[in-house]
Design a protein around this motif. Structure first.
Motif, mmCIF file in Angstrom:
data_model
loop_
_atom_site.group_PDB
_atom_site.id
_atom_site.type_symbol
_atom_site.label_atom_id
_atom_site.label_comp_id
_atom_site.label_asym_id
_atom_site.label_seq_id
_atom_site.Cartn_x
_atom_site.Cartn_y
_atom_site.Cartn_z
ATOM 1 N N THR A 124 1.226 -0.893 0.817
ATOM 2 C CA THR A 124 -0.287 0.093 0.145
ATOM 3 C C THR A 124 0.672 1.429 0.366
ATOM 4 N N ILE A 125 1.904 1.208 0.617
ATOM 5 C CA ILE A 125 3.476 2.456 0.299
ATOM 6 C C ILE A 125 3.467 2.420 -0.816
ATOM 7 N N MET A 126 3.918 1.398 -1.703
ATOM 8 C CA MET A 126 3.816 1.884 -3.187
ATOM 9 C C MET A 126 2.766 2.416 -3.596
ATOM 10 N N GLU A 127 1.799 1.604 -3.646
ATOM 11 C CA GLU A 127 0.483 2.465 -4.765
ATOM 12 C C GLU A 127 0.433 3.649 -3.734
ATOM 13 N N MET A 128 0.380 4.216 -3.143
ATOM 14 C CA MET A 128 0.059 5.396 -3.139
ATOM 15 C C MET A 128 1.037 6.580 -3.563
ATOM 16 N N LEU A 129 2.307 5.946 -3.078
ATOM 17 C CA LEU A 129 3.468 6.842 -3.644
ATOM 18 C C LEU A 129 3.648 7.264 -4.741
ATOM 19 N N ARG A 130 2.924 5.721 -5.675
ATOM 20 C CA ARG A 130 2.825 5.609 -7.426
ATOM 21 C C ARG A 130 2.045 7.025 -7.562
ATOM 22 N N GLN A 131 0.526 6.679 -7.053
ATOM 23 C CA GLN A 131 -0.341 7.530 -7.277
ATOM 24 C C GLN A 131 0.367 9.239 -6.749
ATOM 25 N N GLN A 132 0.780 9.191 -5.455
ATOM 26 C CA GLN A 132 0.799 10.313 -4.936
ATOM 27 C C GLN A 132 1.997 11.574 -5.832
#
Ligand code: TPP
Ligand code: SF4
Ligand code: MG
Lengths: 302, 608
Positions: free
Chosen positions: B248-256
């Protein structure tokens, strides 16, 4: 390999010269094919006349991968097999840089083999030169993924029986948008390939046959006219470089095969696609400052 | 809490300080979202909140629980026992009834659960949740919406602020089709208006708390807090490969990150991810990579390179149960020694550990600062329980905390050396002109000050010292360690990471019982703070509490480290590896085992 004797170098801002590009004296064995690969790199850079501080020379691990120490540019000597993802980070982090990566057949086709497929399909903007000597040089004569059947290495003293990788087929199927093949004894051809690769907007990769005189002498004589072989280049009047099927057919030709550009196509680079995403997203968020954006995210979590 | 005057419940009102509510169902029932709504509501009502959940390892379906502890005053752990159990199915009831405390309220879906006839330890409240939900929403909904029905029931029983809840629904569902929000409200209202007082003779209300003057509260899970901490710390680049619970951290970073002009790459594997992150950092863009368990193992060679080449980097490890694929959805703290020593060679780097959700933000930000200032890889250790747990905390003051990234390609003087023995390395990223025209090399071979290979034995010793002493300098600059409770006495309980809450709560209770006891949570694992030896000397016993194995010699990973450093035989170890967070009871028993309290022998066994 012999020991290093540093040569004094001096580069001048805005003036790219061979002298200014030299760094440590190469530690390769006398006669090693890699010297020529290096010489052609100097000449190509000189011709391209890029701002010297914006050139980056990177490598993995192997004899060939000592390359960056011998070039007076920003340089990085990374770990075995991972030079491509390392270089991809450098390229994607900085659009103003010209990224060149060097390494061996073990580095590129064996331990790092998977990275080729992904650097290729993602089309990072960089140039990768695989100095193929059909053997592990640095670790002293073990079988490499490109060692032909019958080659007597220390790990196959009875003669290699595993089938070798077909380098060109591997590079073509990686999705690389520029794929070429050259021979370290053919300086002019090498330079031409380097230059085209460097000017290609995308992931460009070159296999250069570079002889290991210590552990696989004569490996590439069949492609060297001075040793009685034939250096047959690709005629681009006949071969359509945008035709993948034709490129794959070339890759299947019997040893020593042909030299030149097998394949070239224009696809958007990862660099550009990510940049476009950033621009569209920045537009969407009204070009707010980082602090404003983060504050907004926090406020949405109240 | 504002009183709902329309509430006709004639039942007895019970004032409570806090409540532990366990919701047990299947993963597709949306019980996580009830938990999320409750947590957010608590955060907006100046209440403390902590949640705990299990996610089934299977992709869809399978039992799942969500536990919320909310109340007035500090909430430090998710609670050893539940005051309230909401069971959707027979298996939910059977698996979790043991967790409900005697006299607690068992609320169950009478359409799915059959109770044991003669078990009268609990207040039993059956509601046909499934049937009523279908009735409220119409036949096509099947049982979707049960979660909101249940939330309605809970709102009634706990006199929750319905107005605020509706605001939260609107924020959450307002962007969707109109009938989505309408159905949400229909299901909720059906639950809220159910005549629960016919079956339950009381309702609860939280002791009111002064609305505090401080900053507003924000509510989020640990992985979100960590991600936002990285952004506040100036990270705009990174690479990773999916794995639970890091994903979930990488998903958020990818999106943010694109919003901030950055990029996060999903790489082909963790070897590529760490290498790419190092590439970003070498190019002058401080980067992050991260993973859990197996993926961290894959990164170790490249991380050694980053120490050797002195490249700043933030590495996040959301720990889960190991070894190997282990227990992917359970909590464990068994990667501490790997974080410190996992790469080959003498390879010093920084290791930090977040204590709670709020600290995930602060520690991630601090990791960025240390990485940059000392040109070194910095590990941030979190774990499965922090990753998904939701807490409310004070909104950070971004005016003071925001660090804007900057790319330093200013010209360097002619005497610039990337590995200057007299200075802490600060690289000249590519693009930098060096006066005199000699460009630096970065390398994993032992090298001289210019970055060229050197096998000279003296140079190796000097460079080794250079890489070590900057870490020692970090230790010298650390803030003083904070001891909670008694500053000297019988026992000092020491922990690291997410054990902070349960240890703190234990120590509070032990002090209430008259024990002289303190709590020290170590956030800086490598280097350790320099003041620990002196602190340890003030206690008779030092109990190191960790969620990892006692090892071959009877000590957990931090305990081993502390014993090696301080040679203090008073340092003892309390470990567990059941994949769950510590209960207060377990820590109290651990304390009792090394240091029996005179009072305890007179009383019944320790109650938690
Ligand atoms: C992870 C890892 N495994 C093994 C090695 C040892 N090693 C160094 S270079 C090399 C192979 C070199 O062969 P190649 O890539 O073909 O380069 P060459 O020396 O032939 O130019 C090996 C196995 C290493 N450095 N790192
Ligand atoms: S590749 Fe072979 S010839 Fe070249 S330096 Fe290595 S061992 Fe020597
Ligand atoms: Mg080789």
């Amino acid at each position: 390999m012999s020991t290093a004797t540093p040569t004094p170098v001096k580069a001048e801002r805005g003036v790219l010269t061979k002298k200014g590009l030299q760094a440590d004296h190469p530690t390769w064995c006398p006669g090693c094919g890699d010297f020529a690969v290096l010489a052609a790199y100097y000449k190509t850079l000189e011709k391209l006349d890029l701002p010297q501080q914006n050139i980056v020379t990177l490598a993995g691990i192997g004899c060939s991968s000592r390359f960056p120490y011998f070039v007076n540019t920003h340089g990085g000597h990374f770990i075995h097999g991972r030079s491509l993802p390392f270089a991809s980070g450098v390229s994607l982090g900085r659009d103003d840089l010209h990224v060149f990566v060097f390494g061996g057949d073990g580095d590129g086709f064996s331990i790092g083999g998977n990275h080729l497929d992904h650097a290729g399909r993602k089309n990072f903007r960089l140039t990768y030169v695989i100095m193929d000597n059909f053997v592990y040089g640095l670790t002293k004569k073990q079988t490499s993924p490109t060692s032909p059947q019958g080659f007597k290495s220390k790990t196959d003293p009875w003669g290699v029986f595993d089938r070798p990788t077909n380098p060109m087929r591997k590079l073509l199927s990686s999705g690389a948008t520029f794929v070429a093949r050259t021979h370290a004894t053919q300086i002019k051809h090498m330079m031409e390939m380097y230059e085209r690769a460097a000017l290609h907007d995308g992931f460009s990769v070159i296999e250069v046959l570079s002889e290991c005189v210590e552990f696989y002498k004569g490996a590439f004589d069949a492609g060297n006219p001075r040793k009685g072989g034939a250096f047959e280049t690709i005629d681009e009047e006949v071969h359509d470089v945008s035709d993948m099927a034709a490129a794959l057919a070339l890759a299947e030709e019997p040893w020593p095969g042909k030299f030149g550009v097998y394949y070239e196509t224009q696809q958007p680079t990862k660099n550009k696609l990510e940049k476009d995403l950033v621009e569209a997203t920045r537009q969407k968020v009204g070009h707010k400052s980082d602090k404003e954006l983060l504050a907004k995210t926090f406020a949405s979590m109240r | 809490m504002p009183h709902n005057s329309a509430n006709p419940i004639p039942a007895r009102e019970e004032l409570i300080r806090d409540a532990v509510i366990r919701l047990a169902g299947n993963s597709q029932d949306g019980i996580q979202s009830i938990g999320g709504f409750l947590a957010r509501l608590a955060g907006r009502s100046a209440q403390e909140v902590m949640t705990y959940m299990t996610i089934p390892a299977t992709i869809s379906g399978g039992p799942s629980i969500f536990q919320v502890r909310m109340g007035t005053g500090e909430v430090l752990s998710a609670g050893d026992e539940a005051d309230f159990l909401l069971a959707f199915y027979q298996h939910s009831y059977e698996d979790h009834i043991g967790f409900l405390k005697e006299g607690g309220v068992l609320l169950y879906d009478s359409d799915h659960v059959k109770l044991e006839e003669d078990d009268h330890r609990f207040v039993r409240v059956g509601v046909p949740i499934s049937a009523l939900t279908v009735e409220a929403l119409g036949g096509s909904s099947r049982e979707k919406g049960k979660n909101l029905f249940a939330l309605g029931l809970l709102s009634r029983i706990f006199k929750l602020d319905v107005g605020k809840l509706r605001e939260i629904f609107k924020e959450r569902f307002g962007g969707k089709a109109e009938d989505v929000l309408r159905n949400v409200n229909l299901a909720f209202d059906a639950g809220f208006s159910y005549p629960i007082d016919n079956v339950l003779d009381r309702y609860f209300s939280f002791q009111s708390e002064e609305e505090s003057e401080g900053p507003p509260q924000v509510t989020m899970d640990g992985n979100t807090a960590l991600t936002l901490g990285l952004i506040a710390g100036g990270v705009r680049h990174g690479a990773g490969y999916p794995i639970t619970p890091w994903s979930t951290i990488m998903e958020m970073l990818r999106q943010q990150l694109p919003r901030y002009g950055g990029v996060f790459v999903q790489a082909e594997d963790e070897l590529a991810a760490v290498s790419m992150a190092i590439g970003f950092s070498y190019a002058g863009r401080l980067a992050v990579t991260g993973s859990s368990g197996p993926g961290i193992s894959l990164k170790m060679e490249a991380l050694g390179w980053a120490t050797m080449a002195e490249i700043p980097l933030v590495v996040v490890n959301i720990q889960r149960g190991g070894p190997s694929t282990g227990l992917p959805t359970n909590v464990e703290q068994s990667d501490l020694l790997q974080a410190i020593h996992g790469s080959h060679g003498d390879c010093p780097r920084v290791v930090l550990a977040a204590e709670n959700v709020e600290d995930c933000f602060y520690i991630a930000r601090e990791a960025c600062q240390l990485a940059r200032k000392f040109s070194v890889p910095v590990f941030v250790l979190s774990d499965m329980s922090l990753a998904s747990r939701i807490e409310a905390f004070d909104e950070p003051d971004l005016d003071a905390l925001m660090i804007e990234p900057s790319l330093d390609t200013e010209d360097r003087p002619a005497d610039f050396k990337p590995y200057d023995l007299e200075r802490i390395t600060r690289h000249a990223p590519p693009g930098t002109w060096v006066e005199g025209g000699v460009f630096p090399q970065v390398t994993g071979l032992e090298h001289d000050e210019a970055g060229h290979p050197s096998a000279n034995p003296q140079m190796h010793a000097k460079m080794m010292k250079k890489r070590r002493s900057k870490i020692q300098q970090i230790a010298a600059e650390l803030p003083p360690s904070q001891v909670f409770g008694d500053r000297e006495g019988e026992v000092l309980v020491v922990g690291w990471g997410s054990t902070w809450g349960p240890i703190r709560e234990t120590v509070i209770r032990e002090r209430d019982c008259g024990r002289k006891i303190g709590h020290l949570q170590i956030r800086y694992i490598n280097p350790l703070p320099n003041d620990l030896g002196e602190i340890f000397s003030r206690y008779e016993h030092i109990l190191v509490v960790e969620m990892n194995d006692e090892g071959l010699y009877g000590y957990g990973q931090l305990a081993t480290l502390l014993r090696a450093r301080y040679c203090n035989p008073a340092i003892r170890s309390l470990n567990k590896t059941d994949g769950l967070t510590f209960k207060i009871k377990e820590i109290r028993q651990g304390i009792e085992a090394i240091c029996p309290s005179p009072a305890a022998t007179l009383q019944a066994p320790v109650q938690a």
